[in-house]
Design a protein around this motif. Structure first.
Motif, mmCIF file in Angstrom:
data_model
loop_
_atom_site.group_PDB
_atom_site.id
_atom_site.type_symbol
_atom_site.label_atom_id
_atom_site.label_comp_id
_atom_site.label_asym_id
_atom_site.label_seq_id
_atom_site.Cartn_x
_atom_site.Cartn_y
_atom_site.Cartn_z
ATOM 1 N N TYR A 40 -2.069 3.191 -0.719
ATOM 2 C CA TYR A 40 -3.450 2.630 -1.198
ATOM 3 C C TYR A 40 -3.498 1.679 -2.154
ATOM 4 O O TYR A 40 -4.340 0.840 -2.430
ATOM 5 C CB TYR A 40 -4.219 3.794 -1.509
ATOM 6 C CG TYR A 40 -4.794 4.538 -0.017
ATOM 7 C CD1 TYR A 40 -6.049 3.901 0.295
ATOM 8 C CD2 TYR A 40 -4.025 5.372 0.361
ATOM 9 C CE1 TYR A 40 -6.572 4.565 1.612
ATOM 10 C CE2 TYR A 40 -4.755 6.018 1.730
ATOM 11 C CZ TYR A 40 -5.906 5.446 2.217
ATOM 12 O OH TYR A 40 -6.535 5.984 3.457
ATOM 13 N N ARG A 87 3.430 0.765 3.273
ATOM 14 C CA ARG A 87 3.839 2.156 3.472
ATOM 15 C C ARG A 87 4.610 2.799 2.554
ATOM 16 O O ARG A 87 5.365 2.018 2.009
ATOM 17 C CB ARG A 87 4.590 2.349 4.942
ATOM 18 C CG ARG A 87 3.608 1.888 6.301
ATOM 19 C CD ARG A 87 4.658 1.598 7.359
ATOM 20 N NE ARG A 87 3.921 1.357 8.574
ATOM 21 C CZ ARG A 87 3.920 2.246 9.544
ATOM 22 N NH1 ARG A 87 4.702 3.169 9.556
ATOM 23 N NH2 ARG A 87 3.108 1.701 10.469
ATOM 24 N N LYS A 96 -4.323 10.542 4.264
ATOM 25 C CA LYS A 96 -3.256 9.841 3.429
ATOM 26 C C LYS A 96 -2.220 9.163 4.428
ATOM 27 O O LYS A 96 -1.524 8.100 4.080
ATOM 28 C CB LYS A 96 -2.205 10.688 2.385
ATOM 29 C CG LYS A 96 -3.082 11.351 1.481
ATOM 30 C CD LYS A 96 -3.685 10.509 0.458
ATOM 31 C CE LYS A 96 -4.562 11.320 -0.661
ATOM 32 N NZ LYS A 96 -5.464 10.533 -1.264
ATOM 33 N N GLY A 97 -2.126 9.731 5.343
ATOM 34 C CA GLY A 97 -1.040 9.070 6.399
ATOM 35 C C GLY A 97 -1.228 7.807 7.123
ATOM 36 O O GLY A 97 -2.621 7.705 7.542
ATOM 37 N N VAL A 98 -0.407 7.089 7.549
ATOM 38 C CA VAL A 98 -0.460 6.056 8.579
ATOM 39 C C VAL A 98 -1.070 6.476 9.551
ATOM 40 O O VAL A 98 -2.152 5.888 10.385
ATOM 41 C CB VAL A 98 0.870 5.211 8.675
ATOM 42 C CG1 VAL A 98 0.336 4.001 9.620
ATOM 43 C CG2 VAL A 98 1.231 4.478 7.184
ATOM 44 N N SER A 99 -0.611 7.665 10.411
ATOM 45 C CA SER A 99 -1.121 7.887 11.545
ATOM 46 C C SER A 99 -2.380 8.402 11.701
ATOM 47 O O SER A 99 -3.386 7.872 12.297
ATOM 48 C CB SER A 99 -0.259 9.614 12.123
ATOM 49 O OG SER A 99 1.049 8.869 12.127
ATOM 50 N N ALA A 146 2.915 7.511 4.857
ATOM 51 C CA ALA A 146 1.827 7.431 4.051
ATOM 52 C C ALA A 146 1.483 6.041 3.916
ATOM 53 O O ALA A 146 2.198 5.298 3.747
ATOM 54 C CB ALA A 146 1.987 8.208 2.954
ATOM 55 N N LEU A 147 0.232 5.718 3.867
ATOM 56 C CA LEU A 147 -0.382 4.596 3.507
ATOM 57 C C LEU A 147 -0.282 4.361 1.775
ATOM 58 O O LEU A 147 -0.505 5.296 1.209
ATOM 59 C CB LEU A 147 -1.798 4.495 3.785
ATOM 60 C CG LEU A 147 -2.188 3.963 5.094
ATOM 61 C CD1 LEU A 147 -3.721 3.906 5.223
ATOM 62 C CD2 LEU A 147 -1.763 2.482 5.278
#
Lengths: 345, 516
Positions: B380, B371, A201-204, B377-378
């Motif tokens: 989605y 974000r 889920k994370g951008v990282s 978090a992305l």
């Protein structure tokens, strides 16, 4: 993803069958052997509890390796990071006077910082001198091994002991049993969930994954790959360090010689079998700890030596990894034939 | 069987798993002593068919007959032993070695004791050069000779091994127009000496000018084989594409505005201190397409890398919309530059990642709506929305955004990359060989996009090794040669010959024309 699960299940079953044949060839009854294995791991309360405790270092070092490999880093320093983390937690547990609510988090933090320190050292050497972390982390394992051995033989040695070990850490730093299960298991599960959130889920996690697949593309896309490199090293070091700390706090409550054993290398192996997937690492970690725990019982009630489990683990690794490739080839061949028939009509 | 048939390919089929039919029941015969062109769009299966013959790819069905006998080459070594050799699009030579050293490599004459017989080796190579009138110096290091000469060395390598059938995969793609003429003279000379030449190309004028026979391939099938003398360019194009093709795109005169990209004395040095990019200055204005022409390897790649921040700028300056980017990091550049790289799999995408993961790259950093949770978090939902937008707006045919990027066809991969980059809405668009490996339909689409960008007042820098492409879309053409900018021309006021002259650095061009 579904293909991966299928090939995993098929691979483990096939490996168990091959193991059964090996047993039968040597004159053992495979059914009673596997029965004993299950009886002393999954199917008894004490076995289950011991199995889950054993899973803690396997899963955590496995997560460390999975995240590192998935991000394109060759961090093979989990064994060293684990013992340094264990030593850090031990030192805090020995000398810091605080109540449990504060001491336990402090010990855990110390373990993670210890692991980070050790992997961070490798990251720093890479940044400063372009030294490959593959060889640096491997070599740091030896230094960590002998450094911790020195520490528990001389400055931290328990005078009452016959072999190198520290005195027990303060009881406030001990992890209790929660419903028959050691609290270290809860930390392990929490760490797994956090890793899964981070990676899926994370951008990282997104940027790390892309970096592992194609570093140049990530770089051109604007990801700060150099900073990520350091971050991944620190996170994976912290995970391995956490494994060491939890082992001390949940188990013997002191750093004894040979504490790290082979757990971290098993963790690396688990990451490979799981193809760097976080849920896969968790499940294979449980499977391997089940086998290792059951092996003790198996040796008690059958004549099969516990070394058989090492063989079985190796078979699982080979069959699952090779199976993943050959299953893909098989799917490809079926698709090829179908397409060929269609195109010639 | 027909008289004089040397190689007979019968009912060849090849599928690349999982579902790409590269060749479907292809039958072609090649006769001894002819120049036989294999034409078709990119992806039609020309190269694959030849790789099957050459032992580089396994076929799934079909037979190969050489002089009437079944053959089955498992690798190129066996094919060469049987007299069939192939020159690939990428040239694979050792730059530090001389021409004769490169040629004998792997098939060296030796003394009785097994040491290299240098004199014989050099002599044999020199004799071959004379025999085929190649005009090469056997002692010149390969690193110092032109691309056209290197190609000749590749051909020489095969002739040295007594190959009688030469397969050339797009040999003219890397050459200037003048060099093409020279190559063709040499190929005709080879044919007259009894060699058979199979020539893969998609440039119709060349095909008609050079070959005796032409086989057209389309979508993995051999459509027709006929003598070149009976064909016209229009017929050939129709058979290749399956419909009529308009050769000239509609292009209105440009109305350029303010300068967007300003490069001043840009210089990039290689590790050995050479100037790979040598004081290059130019401007791209808004509403203008600037084409960068040149024989490949003359500094275009270094120019692209310097603009993108992939290689350090040793001297000079670079700015976009007045913002100095000379030493800016890549992310800072990405706010001003949309970038479509030449190598999709290496620089433009992560092949095993999903389509969605490829579609949101850079957007996820520059656009905050991608974000959530304090940027950790992305988002989605936003990512899916962007992927859908690219799919709709750029006409991508795909089933599932979660499918791996590599499951898309080349044209669709390029559309996803174009969509991602153009939706960044950066003022400068940098495209490096944007149509390489694409079929005619996708190429037309990309050219349309380029002109549309220009009309929307973007500044476009187009680097292309394809002169036709540069002349089709660019308003202005700059030419690069040996790391230097040697010409800055308006498209309406120049010709292919003039650009070719500058591509060869002026002097060499005169030389090549004199030879022809």
């Amino acid at each position: 993803m579904r293909k991966q699960t299928l090939s995993g299940i098929l691979g483990v079953l096939a490996a168990l069958m091959i193991g059964g044949i090996v047993l039968a060839l040597q004159g053992f009854n495979p059914f009673s052997t596997y029965g004993a294995l299950l009886q002393y791991s999954l199917l008894s309360a004490s076995g289950l509890s011991a199995m889950l405790s054993r899973a803690v270092p396997l899963v955590l070092t496995g997560l460390s390796a999975s995240i590192a490999f998935g991000s394109g880093l060759n961090n093979l320093g989990q064994p060293g990071q684990l013992v340094i983390g264990a030593l850090a937690a031990t030192v805090v547990g020995l000398f810091v006077r605080l109540p449990a609510v504060a001491l336990i988090p402090l010990c855990i933090a110390a373990a993670m910082v210890g692991g980070m320190l050790w992997s961070g050292l490798a990251a720093g050497l890479r940044r400063a001198f372009a030294m490959d972390e593959f060889i640096v982390t491997l070599m740091l394992n030896f230094i960590a091994d002998y450094f911790t051995l020195w520490a528990i033989t001389y400055p931290l040695f328990d005078p009452a002991a016959l072999s190198p070990m520290t005195r027990p850490i303060r009881t406030y730093a001990w992890l209790s049993q929660v419903g028959g299960i050691n609290a270290s298991v809860l930390y392990m599960v929490a760490a797994t969930v956090l890793c899964w959130l981070l990676m899926s889920k994370g951008v990282s996690g997104y940027e790390w994954r892309i970096m592992g697949q194609n570093r140049l593309f990530a770089r051109i896309g604007g990801c700060r790959v150099d900073a990520h490199y350091v971050r991944v090293m620190l996170v994976t070091g912290a995970l391995a360090g956490l494994a060491g700390g939890l082992m001390v706090m949940g188990g013997p409550h002191r750093f004894v010689k040979g504490l790290g054993a082979n757990y971290a290398w098993d963790g690396v192996m688990i990451a490979v079998v799981a193809n760097n997937s976080i849920p896969g690492t968790f499940l294979y970690g449980l499977l391997f700890s089940m086998l290792q725990q059951g092996a003790i019982g198996m040796e008690l009630v059958t004549a099969v030596p516990s070394e058989f489990i090492d063989v079985l683990q190796a078979i699982i690794v080979l069959v699952v990894v090779a199976g993943r490739v050959s299953l893909n080839l098989m799917f490809d061949r079926i698709a090829t034939r179908k397409k060929l028939r269609e195109s010639l009509q | 069987m027909m008289d004089g048939v040397l190689i007979d390919l019968q009912h060849i089929s090849k599928v690349f798993p999982p579902a790409t039919v590269a060749l479907s029941d292809v039958s072609v015969s090649f006769r001894s002593g002819e120049i036989h062109a294999l034409v078709g769009e990119n992806g039609a299966g020309k190269t694959t068919l030849m790789k099957v013959l050459y032992g580089l790819e396994r076929r799934d069905r079909g037979d190969i007959l050489l002089r009437g006998a079944h053959v089955d080459f498992r690798n190129p070594r066996e094919a060469i032993a049987a007299g069939i050799g192939m020159v690939h699009q990428e040239i694979l030579l050792i730059p530090e070695y001389t021409i004769w050293q490169n040629v004998v490599l792997g098939a060296e004459p030796v003394h009785a004791l097994g040491t290299l017989d240098i004199r014989t080796a050099r002599e044999r190579v020199a004799r071959k050069i004379d025999e085929f009138l190649f005009n090469l110096d056997p002692d010149a290091p390969v690193g110092s000779i032109s691309v056209a000469a290197r190609q000749k060395v590749e051909i020489l390598k095969l002739l040295y091994r007594d190959v009688s059938v030469l397969i050339l995969d797009e040999p003219t793609a890397v050459l200037a127009p003048q060099e093409v003429g020279q190559l063709f003279l040499e190929l005709e000379h080879l044919r007259d000496k009894g060699h058979t030449i199979i020539f893969i190309s998609h440039r119709l004028d060349e095909v008609l000018g050079l070959s005796d026979q032409v086989t057209v391939m389309r979508k993995g099938k051999a459509v027709a084989t006929s003598p070149a003398s009976r064909l016209t360019k229009e017929e050939l194009a129709r058979e290749m594409v399956g419909r009529s093709v308009v050769f000239a795109a509609e292009r209105s005169p440009a109305e350029p505005g303010e300068p967007v990209l300003v490069a001043q004395e840009l210089t990039v040095r290689t590790t050995d201190g050479r100037d790979a990019l040598d004081h290059v200055s130019f401007q791209v204005r808004s509403g203008e397409i600037l084409g960068v022409a040149g024989v490949e390897g003359n500094g275009q790649f270094e120019l692209v890398n310097a603009i993108m921040g992939l290689s350090a700028i040793a001297a000079g300056g670079l700015s976009v919309q007045g913002v100095d980017l000379t030493h800016a990091d890549i992310l800072a550049r990405r706010r001003y530059i949309s970038f479509v790289p030449q190598d999709r799999g290496r620089m433009g995408a992560s092949l095993p990642a999903s389509i969605l993961e490829n579609a949101i790259m850079t957007h996820h950093i520059l656009d905050r709506s991608f974000r959530r949770w304090r940027g950790l978090a992305l988002n989605y939902r936003r990512a899916i929305a962007l992927t859908r937008q690219i799919q709709d707006q750029f006409d991508v045919s795909m089933e599932n955004a979660a499918a791996p990027f590599q499951s898309l066809s080349g044209g669709n991969q390029q559309k996803v990359i174009l969509g991602r980059e153009l939706l960044l809405e950066a003022p400068l668009v940098l495209m490096d060989q944007p149509t390489r490996g694409l079929d005619v339909g996708s190429t037309e689409y990309v050219h349309g996009l380029l002109l549309d960008l220009r009309n929307r007042k973007k500044a476009v820098l187009l680097v292309s090794a394809d002169l036709d492409e540069v002349f089709t879309v660019a308003d202005r053409i700059i030419v690069m040669s040996r790391g230097r900018l040697v010409a800055d021309l308006r498209t309406e006021e120049t010709t292919r010959e003039e650009v070719g002259f500058y591509m060869l650095g002026g002097k060499d061009a005169v030389h090549a024309q004199a030879d022809a």
